[in-house]
Structures are given as C-alpha cells and as structure tokens.
Design an enzyme around this catalytic site. Sequence first.
Site, PDB file in Angstrom:
ATOM      1  N   ARG A   1      -4.543  -3.175  -9.752  1.00  0.00           N
ATOM      2  CA  ARG A   1      -5.242  -3.833 -10.867  1.00  0.00           C
ATOM      3  C   ARG A   1      -4.643  -3.437 -12.222  1.00  0.00           C
ATOM      4  NH1 ARG A   1      -8.938  -2.975  -6.825  1.00  0.00           N
ATOM      5  NH2 ARG A   1      -9.637  -0.948  -7.597  1.00  0.00           N
TER       6      ARG A   1
ATOM      7  N   HIS B   1       0.837  -1.196   0.000  1.00  0.00           N
ATOM      8  CA  HIS B   1       0.000   0.000   0.000  1.00  0.00           C
ATOM      9  C   HIS B   1       0.881   1.259   0.000  1.00  0.00           C
ATOM     10  CE1 HIS B   1      -4.334  -0.270   0.054  1.00  0.00           C
ATOM     11  NE2 HIS B   1      -4.425   0.927   0.635  1.00  0.00           N
TER      12      HIS B   1
ATOM     13  N   GLY C   1      -5.588   0.526  -4.858  1.00  0.00           N
ATOM     14  CA  GLY C   1      -6.400  -0.526  -5.462  1.00  0.00           C
ATOM     15  C   GLY C   1      -6.394  -0.448  -6.974  1.00  0.00           C
ATOM     16  N   ARG C   2      -6.601   0.758  -7.513  1.00  0.00           N
ATOM     17  CA  ARG C   2      -6.584   0.915  -8.964  1.00  0.00           C
ATOM     18  C   ARG C   2      -5.199   0.607  -9.532  1.00  0.00           C
ATOM     19  NH1 ARG C   2      -9.365   6.669  -8.525  1.00  0.00           N
ATOM     20  NH2 ARG C   2      -8.621   6.298  -6.403  1.00  0.00           N
TER      21      ARG C   2
END
Length: 310
Positions: free
Chosen positions: A234, A223, A230-231
């Site tokens: 992915r 993180h 999160g984006r």
Amino acid sequence: MDEAYEYKIGTQDFDPDTIFLEIVTLGNQLSVILQKQLTPLQESEFENHILHCLATIVYGSNMIERAGSGSRITLKLCMAIFRGEEIPEDIGETEEEFLELKKVSFLRSRREIIQHAKAASHMISQLCVHDKDLNEEIILETHKILTHKIDAESTPWEEYGGIYRMDEVSAGLHPFPHYSLVPYKMKAMVRELQSDLKEVIAKGTVDPIAIASKYTHIFVNIHPFIDGNGRMCRLILNSILLKLGSFLVCIGEKEEDCSLYMEVASNGGSLEDTYGDLDEEERPVMHRELGSFVMSHVKVTMRKLVSMLS
C-alpha cells in the site's frame, strides 16, 4: 476501461467509465484552483489535508493488518513525524499515550505507527521529492524502516527487516512463490515497471491508477518479506499514485472497507492460482478489480480536496 478495470468490486456493481470521467473533471477543477494564488488559509488547509491523508493512510493500512492503534494517537504521532518533529522512542507510564495503549503491547503498537509513518516518508521522498524510479534498494530500505525494532511472529526484526524471505509463506490456501524465486521476481517487477512507464509516457497516455494497481498486485503476490508485505504494497500503491498522478488513497479507515479490500486482494490471489503459470499473453488482467477499488477511493480523496479548496 474493459481491459484495465472491473465492473464489479466484490458483489457491488461499479462503473469505471463514469467514475474515470468524474476524476478527470475533478482534476481539471483542481488544476484551475491551483493555478490561482492560494490564500494563506487555503495553503494551510491544503498542507493539513495532505498530512491528514498521509496519517490516515498509515492508520487504515495498520488497521487492515490489525497493527498500530486508534485513529487519534495515529494522527497525533504521524502529523508530528510528517512535520519533521523528533519523536522519543520510549514513553513514560504516566503519559497519555501509555494510558490509552496499556491494554495492549503499547510499545509495539506505538512503534508500528511511528515506523510506518517514517517508511511512508522515505518512499514518498525518494519517488516524489527526489524523483527516483522505484527500485529494489528503495523497497528494501523502506521495509527496513517499517520493521525497525518490530519482531515478526517467530523472527527478530534484525533478521528480516529489509531482507528478502528465506521461508515459504502462504495466505490460506494461496501459496506465494518459493523463496528462491523472490530475488528474480523482484528484479523482473522493477524492470517491467520501468518498461511500462517508458511505453505509456511515449504514448502520452499515463493512467496512474492502472499502473499503481498492477504493481501493487504483483508485489503482494510475490510477498517478498516474512512480514510487512501488505503495508509495503500500500506504500508502493500511494507512492506511485502520488508520483504519476498527484493522488493519494486512504484504504481501511472503516471495518467494511478493510473487509472489501481483503476480498479484492483475495480475488486477485485466486486469479494468480488459476492463471499465474500461463504465458503472459494468455493471462487475464488480474488487477482489474483492485484497479476499480483504487479508482473509487481516488474519487473520494479528490472530491474532498476540491471541496476544501473551493
């Protein structure tokens, strides 16, 4: 399979052995199709399929984070960006986009779509078109693009875009590493990825899904940023899948898929809490469930592509 993939996704049974063989079969079928001269119609459909997948990736990833806007506007903006068209930064209050977005922060929602699409274009171009290895420079620049003119909850975009965090963060009861460890852990992640790739390429046994899932899990559990993790994870997932296996996966199109993905990610975080402090040889494989989740989505996108070209 026992080591790389889980036999459940959430509460649902999953058979990675069977699905893996289906993906191999679909890959062989696709290879046969692409070895032939595609018709102009097939070429057009193939291009539209790839662009639509990329737009859907942006839409689904934004939906997971409750960002962006509806699928129609996302598709319209993303397709224009992926085709290299210029998109104005501001829109007039009489335009169709404003009328649809006026109930929310329309400018922020629009920027979340546009910058996400531009970030996807940048990372995929660096890894797949220019054939570069994933490195910190690409990650930082992609995050800077993703967050351009989009403030985090309490931090202006200029102070966190493309910059490793200087605050402690957590997801529920799951704490992420102290910010002082982030630069070290990011360098270690990139080194480990390159080491893994050298090893599997030398053996001739590259599994793009397992590698992409592993480093998606590692990244999101570092993180490294105040917002956009999160984006970014992915984008890393799809860029590695595309580079190593010519796959793309669209995650989060529907609410139930968002929920299942979040459950899988949470389960991975819980494993980090339990086993993260152990020596590497003592840890279980913590991305197995994510690997199975990604595999199930690879099958769907490949089946669509083979069906469309057939």
